[in-house]
Design an enzyme around this catalytic site. Structure first.
Site, PDB file in Angstrom:
ATOM      1  N   SER A 138       0.945   6.447   2.123  1.00 51.52           N
ATOM      2  CA  SER A 138       1.846   7.783   3.140  1.00 51.52           C
ATOM      3  C   SER A 138       3.006   8.248   2.211  1.00 51.52           C
ATOM      4  CB  SER A 138       2.011   7.213   4.317  1.00 51.52           C
ATOM      5  OG  SER A 138       1.252   6.634   5.127  1.00 51.52           O
TER       6      SER A 138
ATOM      7  N   GLN B 169       0.951  -1.343   0.179  1.00 49.82           N
ATOM      8  CA  GLN B 169      -0.089  -0.075  -0.219  1.00 49.82           C
ATOM      9  C   GLN B 169       0.749   1.222  -0.030  1.00 49.82           C
ATOM     10  OE1 GLN B 169      -2.080   0.330   3.650  1.00 49.82           O
ATOM     11  NE2 GLN B 169      -3.704   1.868   2.955  1.00 49.82           N
ATOM     12  N   GLY B 170       0.871   2.074  -1.059  1.00 48.92           N
ATOM     13  CA  GLY B 170       1.623   3.283  -1.136  1.00 48.92           C
ATOM     14  C   GLY B 170       0.673   4.481  -1.133  1.00 48.92           C
TER      15      GLY B 170
ATOM     16  N   ASN C 293      -4.348   7.107  16.793  1.00 53.32           N
ATOM     17  CA  ASN C 293      -5.499   7.310  17.709  1.00 53.32           C
ATOM     18  C   ASN C 293      -6.198   8.625  17.884  1.00 53.32           C
ATOM     19  OD1 ASN C 293      -5.284   4.683  18.525  1.00 53.32           O
ATOM     20  ND2 ASN C 293      -5.111   5.111  20.859  1.00 53.32           N
TER      21      ASN C 293
ATOM     22  N   GLU D 274     -10.794  -2.099   5.719  1.00 51.34           N
ATOM     23  CA  GLU D 274      -9.982  -2.492   6.477  1.00 51.34           C
ATOM     24  C   GLU D 274     -10.525  -3.111   8.010  1.00 51.34           C
ATOM     25  OE1 GLU D 274      -7.368   0.719   7.536  1.00 51.34           O
ATOM     26  OE2 GLU D 274      -5.574  -0.403   6.807  1.00 51.34           O
TER      27      GLU D 274
ATOM     28  N   SER E  34       4.578  -0.846   4.170  1.00 49.26           N
ATOM     29  CA  SER E  34       5.039  -2.282   4.789  1.00 49.26           C
ATOM     30  C   SER E  34       5.114  -3.163   3.416  1.00 49.26           C
ATOM     31  CB  SER E  34       3.649  -2.404   5.500  1.00 49.26           C
ATOM     32  OG  SER E  34       3.548  -1.773   6.770  1.00 49.26           O
TER      33      SER E  34
END
Ligand SMILES: Cc1cc2nc3c(=O)[nH]c(=O)nc-3n(C[C@H](O)[C@H](O)[C@H](O)COP(=O)(O)OP(=O)(O)OC[C@H]3O[C@@H](n4cnc5c(N)ncnc54)[C@H](O)[C@@H]3O)c2cc1C
Lengths: 392, 351
Positions: free
Chosen positions: A131, A128-129, A370, A246, A163
């Site tokens: 960020s 997953q690209g 959070n 997700e 990741s």
């Protein structure tokens, strides 16, 4: 309202459990119980393909695309039995839980044919690209640029915290394809093969010593013109749709992993006498309660078919499990005492519980910190005013 | 597996929510608070008109059938308005009589309790002396004890019915912080009590009904505390903006919602586990009672803080929530007790 499973479902549970058990004690015993995301990637790819070959890759998907059309209850059962068997975390979880469902929901027929059967078969691993160095919580600030040039997308820029990019085959990126656009406008969702000269992946070491995530550089990286999902400029909409996936059934499998961690803490506490400490006992009980409530929260969220209503269980799920697991890591160290701070070998490598303590600090960051979760809950769940931006 | 309300359950929820919202008004609750903490008109309407007091009791015993999920729906709605009604006494005592009473005891008491003609109260595990068919001892505190016609008292292995008007019973109501469920001292001096036939079954039913009732009330109260605070956050302006636009404020609201969603899972997990006879029921009940009580207290405390000065006044309802929350935390076993029970189970030390 009903919690129990039917006889047919219990029979399905027995079938899953038996098959998984056989693999984890037989051909794939060597990868049983691996607790990091990076260990033995080649064997884990073989495991993905083995799952695919036997029809267990993506059981909730339509048969046509390599799934089993499994019911919700069956998916819950499989996820639980998977983790119970000690099978390792799915190395293609981004493909299975994010890329696949996104293609299924927004992709063309041709894209479905090209990608879905291979994801289900464990042959195409995705990362997953999203960020970038200047776009984390504020994903809409991405700067990586894409332009169409003689039938191809040409992409330049940098992603970060990607990741498992070093073991993946494909990456999906959100790129700015409209010159001069700002914020969520002018973005496009592209799928790119990683194996090309224009893409360079460099590992980044994490606090636990592992290097699960990477910097990913794009220098005139290319993909065919039809590699976009949705239309040009739809990137934000697709990315948001993807993030909603997700919270799928996989969360229940994740919880069984948590179960294994809590059980290890309980065993350690009984073993070293920490279980006699009344305060530790209270925290063990709190952890047990939190884990159970996570399960029933997930079942409520998955049973909720009325998507017209804001689903509180779904909206609060991420921060709940992330905070719970961070607390679990702290409990683990309080149970272990100083023994938990000694690696035991000559490498900076950690066993399950110390690694849990370190790794869980990232649970409250990735996938929306959070703080961002609280903003979302207050704004979407409770109708509070949105946070002001400093630009735009 | 379908962890969502059925259409019928959703309908019951809607009915009871609007019933309590319309009838359990602040004004009426405050009138009850000045007396014995019971709005009798509300209680009779609930029992007679809605016909929901017999939920969880078999139809052949005069109950409404249905199960603990439906009971929790009712208790949640009553708790949301801090209704001054003896629901806890009903849930514990009627359940105990239905599960452990003789046929005569059931026939005598259940119809009266379900119709709202008699009020019951209980307290778990006091030290009592049972001698020659007479019961003696002090039971303190008994929630809604000052208003009760009937008591159910239990000690390990034994359970009794005691009529409030029996010779030797004296009841003194305490000035109690939560005036919607005042506590009382009951002194028994050689009272002719009636043993229940199956004490173990009665105790189990009493605890199940009591813990679930308190957990569900707490859930309803916590949600209402959040909803009312959200409304205030949109209304009140300081520094030229809605106070709900401040991030410190928003995040407290979010924290309330995060806990409430878990409390909701806890209540309905426990209710389902009891209804389905699952092995998880004891763990679920301990979890629900302790988790929901703490959630309610956190939310009610935030309700006061996030209202500022007005939240600290007698006139505002925030203190009704706050005091009910506090009393639920202590009642029928404090949080640490329930968590210790869970610790024993998960550490494999359970008896
Ligand atoms: C282990 C790990 C794996 C990851 N994997 C991937 C991956 O595969 N692909 C990918 O694209 N990304 C991945 N990420 C990136 C992750 O999504 C981002 O780190 C995350 O979104 C936060 O962005 P940031 O790091 O830029 O922090 P920032 O956004 O700079 O945040 C810094 C601090 O500011 C706070 N903050 C920011 N905005 C606000 C606000 N509006 N209100 C209040 N507080 C605020 C944050 O909560 C945080 O505490 C991964 C991260 C980690 C740690």
């Amino acid at each position: 309202m009903k919690l129990g499973f039917s006889e047919a479902e219990e029979a399905f549970r027995a079938e899953c459990a038996a098959w998984l058990q056989a693999q984890m004690t037989g051909e794939f015993a060597d990868i049983r119980g691996i607790h990091t995301l990076t260990d033995m990637p080649e064997r884990r790819k073989e495991w993905e393909q083995h799952l695919g070959k036997h029809g267990w890759g993506c059981i909730g998907w339509p048969r046509q695309w390599g799934g089993r059309d499994a019911t919700l209850a069956e998916q819950v059962i499989f996820a639980e039995e998977y983790a119970r068997s000690g099978a390792p975390g799915r190395i293609n979880h981004i493909g299975i839980e994010l890329a696949g469902p996104t293609i299924l929901a927004f992709g063309t027929e041709e894209q479905k044919q090209r990608f879905l059967p291979d994801i289900a078969a464990g042959k195409t691993i995705f990362c997953q690209g999203f960020s970038e160095p200047n776009a984390g919580s504020d994903l809409a600030s991405v700067r990586t640029k894409g332009r169409l040039e003689s039938g191809e997308w040409v992409v330049n820029g940098q992603k970060i915290w990607t990741s498992l990019a070093h073991i993946s085959d494909w990456i999906f990126v959100v790129a700015r394809t409209e010159e001069g656009s700002k914020g969520p406008k002018g973005l496009t969702f592209l799928m790119m093969p990683l194996d090309q000269d224009g893409i360079e992946v460099r590992g980044i070491r994490q606090i636990n010593g592992d290097a699960e995530f990477n910097e990913t550089f794009f220098t005139d990286a290319r993909c065919p013109a039809d590699s976009l999902i949705g239309n040009i400029g739809d990137g934000w909409k697709i990315a948001m749709g993807l993030l909603a996936f997700e919270r799928g059934v996989s969360t229940l499998g994740q919880q069984m992993g948590f179960r294994n961690e809590l059980d290890a803490i309980i065993a350690a506490a009984k073993d070293n006498g920490a279980a006699n400490d009344p305060l530790i006992r209270q925290r063990i009980a709190k952890a047990e309660i939190g884990l159970r409530l996570m399960r029933y929260g997930a079942l409520r969220m998955l049973s909720n078919s009325d998507h017209s209503k804001i689903d509180g269980a779904a909206l609060t799920y991420k921060i709940q499990w992330a905070s719970w697991r961070r607390d679990l890591g702290e409990l683990a160290m309080d149970v272990l005492g100083q023994a938990g701070e000694i690696a035991g070998g000559s490498a900076y490598e950690w066993g399950m519980l110390p690694n849990l303590f370190l790794f869980s600090r990232s649970d409250t960051i990735y996938g929306g910190t959070n703080q961002i979760q609280r903003n979302l809950i207050a704004e979407r769940g409770l109708g509070m005013p949105r946070e002001p931006r400093g630009d735009l | 597996m379908e962890f969502a309300f059925t259409d019928e359950q959703a309908m019951i929820a809607e009915t009871v929510q609007s019933f309590f919202r319309e009838n359990a008004t602040s004004e009426r609750t405050r009138t009850a608070m000045a007396g014995d903490g019971i709005d009798r008109e509300l209680w009779s309407a609930f029992c007679a008109e809605l016909g929901l007091a017999g939920i969880g009791i078999d139809e052949e015993l005069g109950g409404a059938g249905l199960g603990m999920v439906e009971f929790a729906i009712v208790a949640e709605a009553a708790g949301a308005q801090v209704a001054a009604i003896p629901l806890l006494g009903l849930a514990t005592c009627a359940g105990a009589i239905a599960a452990g009473g003789t046929d005569e005891q059931k026939a005598e008491w259940l119809p009266q309790l379900i119709a709202g003609e008699a009020i019951a109260a209980c307290e778990g595990m006091p030290a009592l002396d049972w001698n020659g068919g007479k019961l003696s001892g002090t039971i303190d505190p008994v929630p809604h004890g000052g208003a009760a016609d009937l008591f159910v008292f239990v000690t390990p292995g034994q359970a009794w019915l005691v009529r409030a008007d029996a010779p030797g019973v004296s009841v003194t109501q305490h000035v109690t912080m939560d005036q919607t469920r005042p506590l009382a001292r009951v002194v028994l001096d050689n009272v002719a009590a009636e043993p229940l036939a199956d004490a173990d079954a009665a105790i189990k039913a009493l605890q199940t009904g009591g813990w679930l009732c308190l957990a569900a009330e707490a859930l309803g109260g916590a949600q209402e505390a959040l909803d009312r605070t959200v409304a205030y956050a949109q209304e009140r302006v300081q520094f030229g903006r809605q106070i709900g636009s401040f991030q410190a404020y928003k995040h407290r609201l979010a924290d309330m919602m995060i806990e409430i969603e878990q409390a909701r899972s806890a209540v309905y997990w426990a209710a389902c586990a009891v209804d389905e006879g699952s092995d998880e029921a004891p763990l679920a009940l301990h979890a629900a009672k302790s988790f929901c009580a703490d959630t309610y207290f956190m939310c009610a405390g935030n309700m006061i803080q996030l209202h500022g000065g007005i939240g600290f006044t007698w006139e505002h309802d925030a203190h009704l929530f706050f005091k009910r929350a506090r009393s639920i935390q202590s009642m029928l076993g404090a949080g640490n007790f329930h968590r210790e029970e869970i610790a024993k189970m998960v550490l494999g030390e359970a008896a």
